[in-house]
Design a protein around this motif. Structure first.
Motif, PDB file in Angstrom:
ATOM      1  N   GLN A 241       0.822  -1.211   0.000  1.00 39.36           N
ATOM      2  CA  GLN A 241       0.000   0.000   0.000  1.00 39.36           C
ATOM      3  C   GLN A 241       0.858   1.265   0.000  1.00 39.36           C
ATOM      4  O   GLN A 241       1.967   1.282   0.546  1.00 39.36           O
ATOM      5  CB  GLN A 241      -0.914   0.005   1.244  1.00 39.36           C
ATOM      6  CG  GLN A 241      -2.007  -1.039   1.168  1.00 39.36           C
ATOM      7  CD  GLN A 241      -2.850  -1.109   2.426  1.00 39.36           C
ATOM      8  OE1 GLN A 241      -2.753  -0.266   3.316  1.00 39.36           O
ATOM      9  NE2 GLN A 241      -3.681  -2.134   2.519  1.00 39.36           N
ATOM     10  N   ASP A 242       0.324   2.296  -0.621  1.00 33.82           N
ATOM     11  CA  ASP A 242       0.947   3.614  -0.614  1.00 33.82           C
ATOM     12  C   ASP A 242       0.657   4.270   0.737  1.00 33.82           C
ATOM     13  O   ASP A 242      -0.461   4.750   0.978  1.00 33.82           O
ATOM     14  CB  ASP A 242       0.372   4.453  -1.758  1.00 33.82           C
ATOM     15  CG  ASP A 242       0.952   5.858  -1.792  1.00 33.82           C
ATOM     16  OD1 ASP A 242       1.735   6.221  -0.889  1.00 33.82           O
ATOM     17  OD2 ASP A 242       0.603   6.608  -2.720  1.00 33.82           O
ATOM     18  N   ARG A 243       1.630   4.273   1.627  1.00 39.13           N
ATOM     19  CA  ARG A 243       1.395   4.745   2.996  1.00 39.13           C
ATOM     20  C   ARG A 243       1.116   6.244   3.065  1.00 39.13           C
ATOM     21  O   ARG A 243       0.610   6.722   4.075  1.00 39.13           O
ATOM     22  CB  ARG A 243       2.574   4.350   3.894  1.00 39.13           C
ATOM     23  CG  ARG A 243       2.682   2.831   3.986  1.00 39.13           C
ATOM     24  CD  ARG A 243       3.736   2.318   4.941  1.00 39.13           C
ATOM     25  NE  ARG A 243       3.674   0.851   4.919  1.00 39.13           N
ATOM     26  CZ  ARG A 243       3.779   0.059   5.970  1.00 39.13           C
ATOM     27  NH1 ARG A 243       4.002   0.584   7.160  1.00 39.13           N
ATOM     28  NH2 ARG A 243       3.679  -1.250   5.853  1.00 39.13           N
ATOM     29  N   SER A 244       1.445   6.964   2.006  1.00 41.01           N
ATOM     30  CA  SER A 244       1.107   8.388   2.007  1.00 41.01           C
ATOM     31  C   SER A 244      -0.405   8.593   1.900  1.00 41.01           C
ATOM     32  O   SER A 244      -0.905   9.686   2.154  1.00 41.01           O
ATOM     33  CB  SER A 244       1.806   9.092   0.848  1.00 41.01           C
ATOM     34  OG  SER A 244       1.261   8.683  -0.402  1.00 41.01           O
ATOM     35  N   ARG A 245      -1.130   7.543   1.538  1.00 41.58           N
ATOM     36  CA  ARG A 245      -2.588   7.647   1.430  1.00 41.58           C
ATOM     37  C   ARG A 245      -3.285   7.280   2.742  1.00 41.58           C
ATOM     38  O   ARG A 245      -4.493   7.386   2.842  1.00 41.58           O
ATOM     39  CB  ARG A 245      -3.103   6.758   0.297  1.00 41.58           C
ATOM     40  CG  ARG A 245      -2.523   7.093  -1.070  1.00 41.58           C
ATOM     41  CD  ARG A 245      -3.275   6.361  -2.154  1.00 41.58           C
ATOM     42  NE  ARG A 245      -4.631   6.885  -2.282  1.00 41.58           N
ATOM     43  CZ  ARG A 245      -5.616   6.268  -2.904  1.00 41.58           C
ATOM     44  NH1 ARG A 245      -5.399   5.088  -3.446  1.00 41.58           N
ATOM     45  NH2 ARG A 245      -6.823   6.797  -2.971  1.00 41.58           N
ATOM     46  N   TRP A 246      -2.546   6.820   3.714  1.00 46.26           N
ATOM     47  CA  TRP A 246      -3.157   6.525   5.013  1.00 46.26           C
ATOM     48  C   TRP A 246      -3.569   7.838   5.680  1.00 46.26           C
ATOM     49  O   TRP A 246      -2.888   8.871   5.538  1.00 46.26           O
ATOM     50  CB  TRP A 246      -2.186   5.777   5.909  1.00 46.26           C
ATOM     51  CG  TRP A 246      -1.881   4.378   5.441  1.00 46.26           C
ATOM     52  CD1 TRP A 246      -2.353   3.759   4.311  1.00 46.26           C
ATOM     53  CD2 TRP A 246      -1.028   3.440   6.078  1.00 46.26           C
ATOM     54  NE1 TRP A 246      -1.835   2.494   4.217  1.00 46.26           N
ATOM     55  CE2 TRP A 246      -1.024   2.268   5.280  1.00 46.26           C
ATOM     56  CE3 TRP A 246      -0.257   3.454   7.237  1.00 46.26           C
ATOM     57  CZ2 TRP A 246      -0.288   1.142   5.619  1.00 46.26           C
ATOM     58  CZ3 TRP A 246       0.476   2.331   7.597  1.00 46.26           C
ATOM     59  CH2 TRP A 246       0.461   1.181   6.782  1.00 46.26           C
ATOM     60  N   ASP A 247      -4.652   7.780   6.432  1.00 46.58           N
ATOM     61  CA  ASP A 247      -5.192   8.968   7.093  1.00 46.58           C
ATOM     62  C   ASP A 247      -4.464   9.185   8.423  1.00 46.58           C
ATOM     63  O   ASP A 247      -4.748   8.515   9.420  1.00 46.58           O
ATOM     64  CB  ASP A 247      -6.700   8.793   7.329  1.00 46.58           C
ATOM     65  CG  ASP A 247      -7.370  10.073   7.791  1.00 46.58           C
ATOM     66  OD1 ASP A 247      -6.717  10.854   8.510  1.00 46.58           O
ATOM     67  OD2 ASP A 247      -8.543  10.286   7.449  1.00 46.58           O
ATOM     68  N   THR A 248      -3.530  10.113   8.419  1.00 44.97           N
ATOM     69  CA  THR A 248      -2.717  10.326   9.619  1.00 44.97           C
ATOM     70  C   THR A 248      -3.513  10.962  10.762  1.00 44.97           C
ATOM     71  O   THR A 248      -3.148  10.806  11.933  1.00 44.97           O
ATOM     72  CB  THR A 248      -1.511  11.220   9.282  1.00 44.97           C
ATOM     73  OG1 THR A 248      -1.986  12.446   8.687  1.00 44.97           O
ATOM     74  CG2 THR A 248      -0.571  10.526   8.321  1.00 44.97           C
ATOM     75  N   THR A 249      -4.594  11.647  10.437  1.00 42.20           N
ATOM     76  CA  THR A 249      -5.439  12.214  11.502  1.00 42.20           C
ATOM     77  C   THR A 249      -6.088  11.098  12.320  1.00 42.20           C
ATOM     78  O   THR A 249      -6.118  11.154  13.568  1.00 42.20           O
ATOM     79  CB  THR A 249      -6.518  13.128  10.894  1.00 42.20           C
ATOM     80  OG1 THR A 249      -5.883  14.169  10.156  1.00 42.20           O
ATOM     81  CG2 THR A 249      -7.381  13.732  11.989  1.00 42.20           C
ATOM     82  N   LEU A 250      -6.610  10.079  11.627  1.00 42.36           N
ATOM     83  CA  LEU A 250      -7.213   8.949  12.335  1.00 42.36           C
ATOM     84  C   LEU A 250      -6.159   8.200  13.148  1.00 42.36           C
ATOM     85  O   LEU A 250      -6.418   7.763  14.276  1.00 42.36           O
ATOM     86  CB  LEU A 250      -7.890   8.002  11.343  1.00 42.36           C
ATOM     87  CG  LEU A 250      -9.096   8.552  10.572  1.00 42.36           C
ATOM     88  CD1 LEU A 250      -9.687   7.470   9.660  1.00 42.36           C
ATOM     89  CD2 LEU A 250     -10.160   9.071  11.532  1.00 42.36           C
ATOM     90  N   ILE A 251      -4.970   8.033  12.583  1.00 42.56           N
ATOM     91  CA  ILE A 251      -3.894   7.335  13.311  1.00 42.56           C
ATOM     92  C   ILE A 251      -3.531   8.113  14.580  1.00 42.56           C
ATOM     93  O   ILE A 251      -3.378   7.526  15.661  1.00 42.56           O
ATOM     94  CB  ILE A 251      -2.667   7.164  12.397  1.00 42.56           C
ATOM     95  CG1 ILE A 251      -2.998   6.205  11.258  1.00 42.56           C
ATOM     96  CG2 ILE A 251      -1.467   6.649  13.202  1.00 42.56           C
ATOM     97  CD1 ILE A 251      -1.918   6.124  10.186  1.00 42.56           C
ATOM     98  N   ALA A 252      -3.424   9.428  14.451  1.00 45.58           N
ATOM     99  CA  ALA A 252      -3.074  10.242  15.618  1.00 45.58           C
ATOM    100  C   ALA A 252      -4.151  10.140  16.696  1.00 45.58           C
ATOM    101  O   ALA A 252      -3.849  10.030  17.894  1.00 45.58           O
ATOM    102  CB  ALA A 252      -2.885  11.701  15.193  1.00 45.58           C
ATOM    103  N   GLU A 253      -5.408  10.151  16.275  1.00 48.08           N
ATOM    104  CA  GLU A 253      -6.495  10.006  17.252  1.00 48.08           C
ATOM    105  C   GLU A 253      -6.425   8.642  17.924  1.00 48.08           C
ATOM    106  O   GLU A 253      -6.616   8.526  19.144  1.00 48.08           O
ATOM    107  CB  GLU A 253      -7.855  10.186  16.559  1.00 48.08           C
ATOM    108  CG  GLU A 253      -9.038  10.096  17.523  1.00 48.08           C
ATOM    109  CD  GLU A 253     -10.382  10.212  16.811  1.00 48.08           C
ATOM    110  OE1 GLU A 253     -10.393  10.510  15.605  1.00 48.08           O
ATOM    111  OE2 GLU A 253     -11.412  10.008  17.484  1.00 48.08           O
ATOM    112  N   GLY A 254      -6.146   7.609  17.141  1.00 45.65           N
ATOM    113  CA  GLY A 254      -6.038   6.266  17.719  1.00 45.65           C
ATOM    114  C   GLY A 254      -4.937   6.168  18.763  1.00 45.65           C
ATOM    115  O   GLY A 254      -5.112   5.542  19.811  1.00 45.65           O
TER     116      GLY A 254
END
Length: 411
Positions: A241-254
């Motif tokens: 997967q293209d990790r630049s497409r991951w939602d970093t806002t959701l990761i930070a909240e998690g």
């Protein structure tokens, strides 16, 4: 905003609250649904001519409540409900109470999921039937039976008292996670709704460790939604997967929700966090993920957790170390396509293409979706060629269940 757009926005934002209030005050599920629906139909017919009211939510609430009063006045047997509806106002916990009522343990699990999707998420009977792969008539009967059970058994409309909350909360979390899993295969609306419910619980129960854990787990998994498939709908495994497409806002909240307490959802969330925070696939801390699966298996032993642990071992110590662990799972995971799919991948990596092909054939016969069958078919074709004994890590078949401790879907 046009009147139709205003009505649509109000429906999205206000429906659950108004419905929950009417169910609480009337105790009549069907009456509440009919009155809420009637209020929105009136909005669509009147707002274009009269203009959008200053407070659309209050207008809809009053209209729905008046409609319910009219209905109850026609029947003297409803005098008690009528008095209650006339004097009671909104309760900020209405939606949470409705969620606990939908998820009451007296209802079969399938009914809890259906009722939650229908009442809380606002999905139609046809939409739920399609999502859960049953006919519309079957789903209609299931919903009707669930409402009748709540009425006849006088299931209380409330958040359980503190002494029962620990007993009831796991069932609610399980239903929310099932809703999320149903949304994971592309039904975005269901995944979004599950996360919304998780946030609602988190807001009202901020110190509950497992509420935080489940929400974190869903956020980490959902952060990869845009990267899981290509433009043709074909699956893309985690390593590719293209990790630049991951939602970093959701990761930070998690990450803010992890407590390190070692409870089941927290452990699964920590595993998911391990993947979400690795800069590249090669950076993944597999020894730590093996340890987390061992702790999870000690708390909630299951064949699926054991399968995930086996694959983590393969990633940490090599495929040969994991094959005996998979062999031990055969009697308990019959019919679960990820077991032969995983074995096929390990055999492929060990340079045993003929055996790998046979396992891919087993997996293909069991795969539940067309996208998964296309993915497995591509892997199957790859072992028809000469395969080096050990290939690069990015060319490994792994699934989301293997990656995240998930119990169902892929990638």
């Amino acid at each position: 905003m046009t009147p139709d757009e205003a009505a649509a926005t109000a429906f999205t934002e206000q429906r659950r609250r108004i419905l929950a209030t009417l169910i609480r005050t009337t105790g009549d599920w069907d009456l509440a649904e009919e009155c809420v629906q009637d209020a929105f139909e009136r909005a669509l017919s009147r707002w274009p001519a009269e203009g959008v009211p200053r407070n659309p939510g209050a207008w809809l609430t009053t209209t729905a409540r008046n409609r319910a009063l009219d209905r109850l006045r026609r029947d003297a047997n409803h005098a008690t409900k009528l008095r209650r509806l006339a004097v009671e106002t909104d309760d900020p916990n209405d939606e949470l109470q409705l969620l606990f009522t939908c998820c009451h343990p007296a209802l079969p699990l399938e009914a809890r999921v259906a009722l939650t999707l229908h009442t809380i998420a606002g999905l139609s009977t046809e939409q739920i039937a399609a999502a859960l792969l049953v006919s519309s008539s079957t789903m209609a009967q299931r919903l009707s039976r669930a409402k009748r059970k709540i009425r006849n058994a006088a299931i209380p409309y409330r958040v359980p008292p503190p002494e029962l909350l620990g007993e009831r909360l796991p069932g609610v979390l399980a239903v929310i996670y099932l809703v999320f899993n149903e949304g994971y295969s592309g039904r975005q609306q269901l995944a979004d709704e599950a996360i919304r419910l998780g946030r609602l619980l988190r807001h009202l129960m901020p110190t509950e460790t497992e509420v935080r854990g489940l929400l974190a787990l869903m956020l980490f998994q959902h952060s990869r939604a845009r990267a899981r498939a290509d433009e043709h709908g074909d699956l893309i495994v985690l390593e590719e997967q293209d990790r630049s497409r991951w939602d970093t806002t959701l990761i930070a909240e998690g990450l803010t929700l992890l407590t390190g307490t070692g409870s089941p959802y927290q452990l699964q969330a920590e595993i998911a966090a391990g993947h979400s925070t690795a800069r590249t696939a090669a950076d993944t801390d597999w020894p730590r993920i093996v340890q987390l699966y061992e702790r999870l298996g000690a708390l909630v032993p299951s064949p699926v957790v054991a399968l995930n642990h086996a694959v983590a071992v393969a990633m940490a110590d090599g495929p040969a170390a994991a094959l005996p662990l998979l062999d031990a799972l055969d009697p308990t995971l019959t019919g679960y396509y990820l077991l032969p799919a995983t074995r096929a991948d390990l055999l492929r990596r060990l340079g045993r293409p003929a055996e790998a092909a046979a396992e891919y054939d087993r997996a293909l016969a069991l795969a539940p979706t067309e996208a998964e069958r296309r993915f497995l078919s591509r892997r199957r074709r790859s072992v028809e060629e000469v395969v080096p004994p050990i290939v690069a890590s990015v060319d490994r078949l792994r699934t989301r269940s293997v990656d995240d401790g998930h119990d169902g879907r892929t990638h």
